[in-house]
Structures are given as structure tokens and as C-alpha cells.
Design an enzyme around this catalytic site. Structure first.
Site, PDB file in Angstrom:
ATOM      1  N   HIS A  59       0.806  -1.288   0.213  1.00 60.18           N
ATOM      2  CA  HIS A  59      -0.079   0.032  -0.090  1.00 60.18           C
ATOM      3  C   HIS A  59       0.953   1.199  -0.029  1.00 60.18           C
ATOM      4  CE1 HIS A  59       0.700  -0.696   4.359  1.00 60.18           C
ATOM      5  NE2 HIS A  59       0.172   0.552   4.721  1.00 60.18           N
ATOM      6  N   HIS A  61       1.392   3.762   2.109  1.00 65.54           N
ATOM      7  CA  HIS A  61       2.040   4.607   2.965  1.00 65.54           C
ATOM      8  C   HIS A  61       3.368   4.741   3.277  1.00 65.54           C
ATOM      9  CE1 HIS A  61      -1.847   4.022   5.932  1.00 65.54           C
ATOM     10  NE2 HIS A  61      -1.981   5.126   4.947  1.00 65.54           N
ATOM     11  N   ASP A  63       5.964   4.440   5.146  1.00 68.54           N
ATOM     12  CA  ASP A  63       6.660   3.520   5.713  1.00 68.54           C
ATOM     13  C   ASP A  63       6.533   2.094   4.932  1.00 68.54           C
ATOM     14  OD1 ASP A  63       3.998   3.236   6.843  1.00 68.54           O
ATOM     15  OD2 ASP A  63       4.700   2.100   8.424  1.00 68.54           O
ATOM     16  N   HIS A 176       4.512  -4.910  10.925  1.00 66.32           N
ATOM     17  CA  HIS A 176       4.824  -4.361  12.003  1.00 66.32           C
ATOM     18  C   HIS A 176       5.033  -5.190  13.432  1.00 66.32           C
ATOM     19  CE1 HIS A 176       4.542   0.159  10.741  1.00 66.32           C
ATOM     20  NE2 HIS A 176       3.533  -0.522  10.134  1.00 66.32           N
TER      21      HIS A 176
HETATM   22 ZN   LIG Z   1       0.025   1.689   6.423  1.00 71.86          ZN
END
Ligand SMILES: [Zn+2]
Length: 260
Positions: A59, A61, A63, A176
Site C-alpha cells: 500500500h 503509506h 513506511d 509491524h
Molecule cells: Zn499503513
């Protein structure tokens, strides 16, 4: 012939992100799953003696796609990413959506693309079917799921259900290390889940030793992740949604986690 021997190299980036390199020894193809941070990715390539050939973005984002352009410039790699994002993926060469299949190296690597939109609208996961591994970005975490920044509960639940329908043995690589916080929340909404209680000791021990709790498996998440368990009576009663639809139960669980 599809590959059962893909090597996954996992390393920390940006504090609590995980970087991943997926490598096929037969062809030398090396894929970075997302690009959280250029330095650790280059270091990992160097340590392994691998050359980056592809980036697969989950995606948009920062990071996850923030290192795309620099890595592309350094290596000339080819970038696959979601076709349907609100924000353009930097340097993307190929847009893919749910139901697509990516084949590299004359079939040495085959990845099915799964639509898991909700965290972002176009979020996708990559399922390396023969290797029994899926890279899910911020859609699903060990004992948790991503925040619903762009999508609706219906959309996000549909994506989670697609993941839940993968074989129990599928290894799930999340982006994460959020597990300790997720564990506290999971115990608060499903305190009667004996599998979760049993798993909590393992998780705390791993974290105390500085070890990752990722990858997880679909089977383990089905037993212990509240976002996979809207059918749980204990969860429904704890959050005041007994008998509600699975989407409503998911939405309320997500809402409670946002303010936990
Ligand atoms: Zn994200």
C-alpha cells in the site's frame, strides 16, 4: 515448477516495521516486500549477496513505499504495487489488484494478489501459494489488524475474510511488531479465550527475549485474533454485540481498539 524453497530474510526497519527480502536461489530473483527504509534493505542485500530485482508494495503509506525511488535508482528493480490506491505508488511499473497473479522467472515464483483494502483503499497482500507464505502489510497483524484509515467496515471485513480463508498453515508476514499492545487489547475483549491465554505467555517470553512474534499463521490467528473471531460468543458479549452481524461486530471491535 513453482517454488517451495523461497528464502525469506526478515529484519527491523524504522523502529517497529519489518523489512522483508524474498529470494529464489534458483533464479536469483530477490523481491523487497515494501520499502520502509533504504539503509537496512541495502545492508540486508549486501549481507546476503543478493541483487534486488523487484519491489512488491502492499500500500501507499510512506513506511511501505517511501524507499521505492531510491532503491529503483540504485538497483534498476521492477516495482509492482496496487492498481487502486488513492495516492500513487512512487516508481510503480505494474499495477495489480485482487485476483491477479504475478509470475516471475518462467514460473519459478508465483504470487496471488489478494484485495485487503480498508487500511488504505487499494491495499493488497501477496500470497506465495507454493511456499505457503503471505505478506499482508498493514491489513493483518499478529493478534490485530490495521487501522481503517480509508475503507469501510464492509470492505475491510471482506479483505480479512479472504485472508481467514487461506490454509491454516499459511505463514503470515505482517509489516509491524505490534503484538504486545494487540495482546492486551485481545485479552480485554475476549477474556474467556483459553487459546489466547495460552499464547500470551509465549508472546511475552518472545518479546522479553527481543524476538519477533512475526510471522504468525492463519491457524493461530483464527484461534486467538479478535478481528478474525466475530463469531465468538465471548467476544460478542464482552463488547455488547451479541447476535449482531459479523461486519457490525468487526466494526465495533475496530472502534474499541482505536481508543484502547
Ligand atoms: Zn499503513
Amino acid at each position: 515448477m513453482a517454488n517451495e524453497n523461497l528464502v525469506v530474510h526478515q529484519f527491523g526497519c524504522l523502529g517497529d516495521n519489518y523489512g522483508y527480502l524474498v529470494h529464489d536461489p534458483g533464479t536469483g530473483i530477490t523481491i523487497a516486500i515494501d520499502t520502509p527504509e533504504v539503509g537496512p534493505i541495502m545492508k540486508a542485500l549486501d549481507e546476503k549477496g543478493w541483487t534486488l530485482t523487484h519491489i512488491f508494495n502492499t500500500h501507499h503509506h510512506f513506511d511501505h513505499a517511501g524507499g521505492n525511488l531510491e532503491l529503483k535508482e540504485k538497483t534498476g528493480c521492477m516495482i509492482y504495487g496496487p492498481s487502486d490506491e488513492r495516492v500513487e505508488i512512487p516508481g510503480r511499473d505494474h499495477g495489480v489488484g485482487g485476483g491477479a497473479q504475478i509470475t516471475l522467472g518462467d514460473g519459478a515464483i508465483v504470487a496471488d494478489v489478494i484485495d485487503v483494502g480498508g487500511h488504505t483503499l487499494g491495499h493488497i497482500a501477496y500470497w506465495f501459494t507454493e511456499a505457503d507464505k503471505a505478506f499482508v502489510g498493514d491489513a493483518l497483524f499478529t493478534l490485530g489488524c490495521g487501522r481503517m484509515f480509508e475503507g469501510t467496515p464492509d470492505q475491510m471485513w471482506a479483505g480479512l475474510e479472504r485472508l481467514r480463508n487461506l490454509p491454516d498453515s499459511t505463514k503470515i508476514y505482517c509489516a509491524h511488531e505490534y503484538t504486545e499492545g494487540n495482546l492486551k487489547f485481545a485479552l480485554s475483549v475476549e477474556p474467556g479465550n483459553s487459546d489466547l491465554l495460552a499464547r500470551s505467555g509465549d508472546i511475552l517470553a518472545l518479546r522479553k527475549a527481543g524476538q519477533p512474534t512475526v510471522p504468525t499463521t492463519i491457524g493461530e490467528e483464527k484461534r486467538t485474533n479478535p478481528f478474525f473471531r466475530p463469531e465468538s460468543k465471548n467476544l460478542q458479549e464482552t463488547i455488547g454485540k451479541a447476535g449482531a452481524s459479523v461486519v457490525d461486530i468487526f466494526a465495533e471491535t475496530r472502534r474499541l481498539k482505536d481508543s484502547f
